[in-house]
Design a protein around this motif. Structure first.
Motif, PDB file in Angstrom:
ATOM      1  N   SER A  44       0.851  -1.188   0.000  1.00 44.81           N
ATOM      2  CA  SER A  44       0.000   0.000   0.000  1.00 44.81           C
ATOM      3  C   SER A  44       0.884   1.234   0.000  1.00 44.81           C
ATOM      4  O   SER A  44       2.118   1.137   0.095  1.00 44.81           O
ATOM      5  CB  SER A  44      -0.923   0.002   1.227  1.00 44.81           C
ATOM      6  N   THR A  45       0.276   2.389  -0.132  1.00 45.62           N
ATOM      7  CA  THR A  45       1.019   3.643  -0.115  1.00 45.62           C
ATOM      8  C   THR A  45       0.423   4.588   0.920  1.00 45.62           C
ATOM      9  O   THR A  45      -0.711   4.402   1.369  1.00 45.62           O
ATOM     10  CB  THR A  45       0.975   4.331  -1.496  1.00 45.62           C
ATOM     11  N   GLU A  46       1.200   5.593   1.277  1.00 48.24           N
ATOM     12  CA  GLU A  46       0.740   6.589   2.234  1.00 48.24           C
ATOM     13  C   GLU A  46       1.337   7.936   1.859  1.00 48.24           C
ATOM     14  O   GLU A  46       2.429   7.997   1.281  1.00 48.24           O
ATOM     15  CB  GLU A  46       1.172   6.215   3.661  1.00 48.24           C
ATOM     16  N   PRO A  47       0.627   9.029   2.147  1.00 49.99           N
ATOM     17  CA  PRO A  47       1.240  10.351   1.921  1.00 49.99           C
ATOM     18  C   PRO A  47       2.383  10.553   2.905  1.00 49.99           C
ATOM     19  O   PRO A  47       2.210  10.400   4.116  1.00 49.99           O
ATOM     20  CB  PRO A  47       0.071  11.321   2.192  1.00 49.99           C
ATOM     21  N   ARG A  48       3.553  10.867   2.371  1.00 50.41           N
ATOM     22  CA  ARG A  48       4.733  10.997   3.221  1.00 50.41           C
ATOM     23  C   ARG A  48       5.719  11.932   2.547  1.00 50.41           C
ATOM     24  O   ARG A  48       5.967  11.812   1.338  1.00 50.41           O
ATOM     25  CB  ARG A  48       5.363   9.619   3.427  1.00 50.41           C
ATOM     26  N   PRO A  49       6.296  12.884   3.283  1.00 46.89           N
ATOM     27  CA  PRO A  49       7.258  13.811   2.669  1.00 46.89           C
ATOM     28  C   PRO A  49       8.450  13.055   2.072  1.00 46.89           C
ATOM     29  O   PRO A  49       9.059  12.224   2.735  1.00 46.89           O
ATOM     30  CB  PRO A  49       7.689  14.702   3.843  1.00 46.89           C
ATOM     31  N   ASP A  50       8.745  13.335   0.824  1.00 46.99           N
ATOM     32  CA  ASP A  50       9.873  12.714   0.138  1.00 46.99           C
ATOM     33  C   ASP A  50      10.306  13.679  -0.954  1.00 46.99           C
ATOM     34  O   ASP A  50       9.670  13.771  -2.005  1.00 46.99           O
ATOM     35  CB  ASP A  50       9.456  11.360  -0.451  1.00 46.99           C
ATOM     36  N   ASP A  51      11.401  14.409  -0.705  1.00 46.26           N
ATOM     37  CA  ASP A  51      11.813  15.476  -1.614  1.00 46.26           C
ATOM     38  C   ASP A  51      12.094  14.973  -3.015  1.00 46.26           C
ATOM     39  O   ASP A  51      11.666  15.576  -4.008  1.00 46.26           O
ATOM     40  CB  ASP A  51      13.053  16.196  -1.057  1.00 46.26           C
ATOM     41  N   GLN A  52      12.830  13.856  -3.144  1.00 48.32           N
ATOM     42  CA  GLN A  52      13.199  13.402  -4.484  1.00 48.32           C
ATOM     43  C   GLN A  52      11.981  12.873  -5.245  1.00 48.32           C
ATOM     44  O   GLN A  52      11.853  13.083  -6.452  1.00 48.32           O
ATOM     45  CB  GLN A  52      14.312  12.365  -4.429  1.00 48.32           C
ATOM     46  N   LEU A  53      11.035  12.237  -4.540  1.00 47.07           N
ATOM     47  CA  LEU A  53       9.816  11.776  -5.204  1.00 47.07           C
ATOM     48  C   LEU A  53       8.946  12.962  -5.606  1.00 47.07           C
ATOM     49  O   LEU A  53       8.348  12.976  -6.687  1.00 47.07           O
ATOM     50  CB  LEU A  53       9.034  10.837  -4.286  1.00 47.07           C
ATOM     51  N   GLU A  54       8.897  14.000  -4.749  1.00 49.26           N
ATOM     52  CA  GLU A  54       8.132  15.198  -5.096  1.00 49.26           C
ATOM     53  C   GLU A  54       8.740  15.919  -6.290  1.00 49.26           C
ATOM     54  O   GLU A  54       8.024  16.416  -7.166  1.00 49.26           O
ATOM     55  CB  GLU A  54       8.058  16.132  -3.884  1.00 49.26           C
ATOM     56  N   ALA A  55      10.080  15.979  -6.337  1.00 51.85           N
ATOM     57  CA  ALA A  55      10.749  16.616  -7.480  1.00 51.85           C
ATOM     58  C   ALA A  55      10.467  15.850  -8.768  1.00 51.85           C
ATOM     59  O   ALA A  55      10.183  16.443  -9.816  1.00 51.85           O
ATOM     60  CB  ALA A  55      12.255  16.690  -7.222  1.00 51.85           C
ATOM     61  N   LEU A  78       6.809  16.492  -9.870  1.00 50.60           N
ATOM     62  CA  LEU A  78       6.583  17.827 -10.417  1.00 50.60           C
ATOM     63  C   LEU A  78       7.153  17.940 -11.830  1.00 50.60           C
ATOM     64  O   LEU A  78       6.533  18.536 -12.713  1.00 50.60           O
ATOM     65  CB  LEU A  78       7.195  18.885  -9.500  1.00 50.60           C
ATOM     66  N   ALA A  79       8.347  17.365 -12.053  1.00 44.58           N
ATOM     67  CA  ALA A  79       8.936  17.404 -13.394  1.00 44.58           C
ATOM     68  C   ALA A  79       8.074  16.632 -14.389  1.00 44.58           C
ATOM     69  O   ALA A  79       7.912  17.051 -15.544  1.00 44.58           O
ATOM     70  CB  ALA A  79      10.356  16.836 -13.366  1.00 44.58           C
ATOM     71  N   VAL A  80       7.493  15.511 -13.955  1.00 40.88           N
ATOM     72  CA  VAL A  80       6.596  14.742 -14.816  1.00 40.88           C
ATOM     73  C   VAL A  80       5.339  15.557 -15.117  1.00 40.88           C
ATOM     74  O   VAL A  80       4.862  15.593 -16.259  1.00 40.88           O
ATOM     75  CB  VAL A  80       6.241  13.391 -14.154  1.00 40.88           C
ATOM     76  N   SER A 124       0.413   5.475  -8.991  1.00 42.16           N
ATOM     77  CA  SER A 124      -0.175   6.586  -8.245  1.00 42.16           C
ATOM     78  C   SER A 124      -0.851   7.591  -9.172  1.00 42.16           C
ATOM     79  O   SER A 124      -1.882   8.169  -8.818  1.00 42.16           O
ATOM     80  CB  SER A 124       0.897   7.293  -7.406  1.00 42.16           C
ATOM     81  N   LEU A 125      -0.250   7.817 -10.353  1.00 40.37           N
ATOM     82  CA  LEU A 125      -0.799   8.787 -11.294  1.00 40.37           C
ATOM     83  C   LEU A 125      -1.795   8.158 -12.265  1.00 40.37           C
ATOM     84  O   LEU A 125      -2.307   8.847 -13.142  1.00 40.37           O
ATOM     85  CB  LEU A 125       0.339   9.452 -12.078  1.00 40.37           C
ATOM     86  N   ASP A 126      -2.036   6.852 -12.094  1.00 44.70           N
ATOM     87  CA  ASP A 126      -2.975   6.120 -12.956  1.00 44.70           C
ATOM     88  C   ASP A 126      -2.575   6.251 -14.423  1.00 44.70           C
ATOM     89  O   ASP A 126      -3.400   6.519 -15.302  1.00 44.70           O
ATOM     90  CB  ASP A 126      -4.410   6.626 -12.738  1.00 44.70           C
ATOM     91  N   LEU A 127      -1.272   6.048 -14.689  1.00 47.58           N
ATOM     92  CA  LEU A 127      -0.751   6.088 -16.054  1.00 47.58           C
ATOM     93  C   LEU A 127      -0.237   4.702 -16.417  1.00 47.58           C
ATOM     94  O   LEU A 127       0.512   4.094 -15.641  1.00 47.58           O
ATOM     95  CB  LEU A 127       0.403   7.093 -16.174  1.00 47.58           C
ATOM     96  N   PRO A 128      -0.611   4.164 -17.570  1.00 46.94           N
ATOM     97  CA  PRO A 128      -0.038   2.883 -17.994  1.00 46.94           C
ATOM     98  C   PRO A 128       1.473   3.023 -18.212  1.00 46.94           C
ATOM     99  O   PRO A 128       1.932   3.990 -18.820  1.00 46.94           O
ATOM    100  CB  PRO A 128      -0.768   2.565 -19.300  1.00 46.94           C
ATOM    101  N   ALA A 144       3.235   8.972  -4.531  1.00 48.66           N
ATOM    102  CA  ALA A 144       3.528  10.102  -5.416  1.00 48.66           C
ATOM    103  C   ALA A 144       2.222  10.821  -5.736  1.00 48.66           C
ATOM    104  O   ALA A 144       1.258  10.196  -6.184  1.00 48.66           O
ATOM    105  CB  ALA A 144       4.187   9.614  -6.698  1.00 48.66           C
ATOM    106  N   GLU A 145       2.189  12.111  -5.491  1.00 50.59           N
ATOM    107  CA  GLU A 145       0.983  12.894  -5.757  1.00 50.59           C
ATOM    108  C   GLU A 145       1.343  14.085  -6.628  1.00 50.59           C
ATOM    109  O   GLU A 145       2.375  14.729  -6.428  1.00 50.59           O
ATOM    110  CB  GLU A 145       0.350  13.373  -4.449  1.00 50.59           C
TER     111      GLU A 145
END
Length: 412
Positions: A27-38, A41-43, A69-73, A204-205
């Motif tokens: 499962s996933t959870e909202p959690r601060p992660d700078d590199q995943l957030e970066a 955002l670039a995507v 997470s982004l529901d992209l194939p 990833a959000e």
């Protein structure tokens, strides 16, 4: 003869499949992660991203989780096992090539992406792709074309690579291809790995963009990048002088446009400075990126004349380095036009700084402001309020220097 499809399943293999299914269920959870957030955002900004990291660090797993997470194939293409024609297209000769030409047929994975209309194209093992394959990838990454096929706008591109030292038969990235990516250096986080192996990974959000901030964010990004490059024109294009650095992030008009886009998205989404630093440095390189970030800090400094005009309500930066820079700017403004009223206003600004922040930052500005006093200027009451604080800080500073000197002497 009995068909294999009709044979009964071995009970132990069925149980093994059930066990594997349980192990792969996370499962996933909202959690601060700078590199995943970066990365996210670039995507979102529709910029090609290249993840650098040692083998086994979790780059592929991060991309798989991002796509979910982004529901992209997710479409994974191992660049190193493909030929250049797999990206530039295979020539198909028709009935009358002299009239109709020779179309370049795209591979199956590209056709499926177009059919889906959206997706995440993951180009793995990029640093082990030959120079010929890297050259063929230029159009895929920049123009989103595979042969004669145009990838739809809903397709995002992310690649992954290992440093040449840890890549099997690795190649340095060619400068034209490297300059098309946002380079993010993927490192493992102990807490993320431990919690992920326990079954819960960070989610990833997409960045939350505020509609009312979009125009302001674009204006700010243009003003920041253009103002910086006007002051540092030698950084507009600087090709590194080593092969390794040419395969990473470096400044060019193309990568500055990428940095401008990332700055606009980061401002509109109000991301942290750490995330913004990862993105900007990943676009134009460490040195130019850090200089741009310092330029952004200077843009955020309050106007010293505004502070002098109304000291009791002056809003000073909270960060210590920016606060000190703002106070030094106030002293410099007084020194540029030394008048008694402005000198007294400068002391009032220092009092405001004492009331709203750390007093140790006042020592240097107070000394500099005191040195501007003319003989016929009376000492304002504000100086008495500051004298004790500045004096204590000054004595503490001298005490530290004395202890350091004694230690040096004892060590001889």
């Amino acid at each position: 003869m009995t068909s294999h499809a009709l044979l009964p399943t071995n009970p132990q293999l069925a149980l093994a499949d059930d066990l594997l299914k349980l192990l792969r269920t996370t499962s996933t959870e909202p959690r601060p992660d700078d590199q995943l957030e970066a990365l996210t955002l670039a995507v979102a900004a529709d910029l090609p991203v290249l993840l650098w990291g040692e083998p086994g660090i979790g780059k592929t797993a991060a991309l798989t989780q991002l796509a979910d997470s982004l529901d992209l194939p997710l479409t994974t293409v191992i660049a190193s096992v493909h030929e250049p024609t797999d990206f530039s297209g295979l020539p198909i000769v028709g009935d009358d090539p002299a009239v109709q030409g020779v179309p370049m047929a795209p591979p199956q994975w590209a056709v499926e992406l177009v059919r889906a209309g959206r997706g995440l194209l993951f180009l793995d093992e990029l640093s082990t792709a030959t120079p010929a394959v890297q050259a063929a990838l230029l159009r895929v990454v920049l123009e989103r074309r595979v042969g004669a096929l145009q990838l739809p706008p809903g397709v995002r591109i992310v690649a992954a690579a290992n440093p040449r030292a840890s890549a099997a038969d690795g190649w340095e990235l060619s400068p034209p291809l490297a300059n098309r990516f946002v380079h993010l250096y993927w490192v493992h986080d102990r807490d993320v790995v431990v919690r992920g192996l326990g079954g819960v990974w960070p989610r990833a959000e997409l960045p939350r963009l505020e509609p009312e901030r979009l125009a302001e964010a674009v204006a700010f990004a243009r003003r920041a990048v253009c103002g910086f490059l006007h002051a540092r024109p030698t950084l507009i294009h600087r090709l590194p002088n080593t092969e390794t650095r040419r395969g990473g992030a470096w400044p060019s008009p193309r990568s500055w446009e990428t940095a401008l886009t990332l700055l606009a998205f980061g401002t509109a989404a109000d991301v942290s400075r750490e995330v913004l630093a990862l993105l900007v440095r990943g676009a134009v390189g460490d040195g130019p990126g850090l200089e741009l970030l310092a330029h952004l800090d200077r843009m955020d400094l309050p106007d010293p004349e505004s502070l002098l005009a109304d000291p009791p309500t002056a809003e000073l930066p909270e960060r210590g380095d920016l606060r000190q820079a703002a106070l030094e700017a106030v002293v410099a403004a007084v020194g540029a036009r030394p008048e008694r009223e402005r000198w007294e206003a400068g002391w009032a600004v220092l009092v405001r700084a004492m009331e709203t922040g750390a007093p140790d930052l006042l020592v240097a500005p107070a000394k500099a402001l005191a040195a501007l006093r003319r003989d016929d200027w009376e000492v304002p009451a504000a100086v008495e309020r500051l004298a004790k604080v500045v004096g204590i800080a000054d004595r503490a500073e001298r005490s530290v220097e004395r202890v350091a000197a004694e230690r040096v002497g004892a060590g001889r």
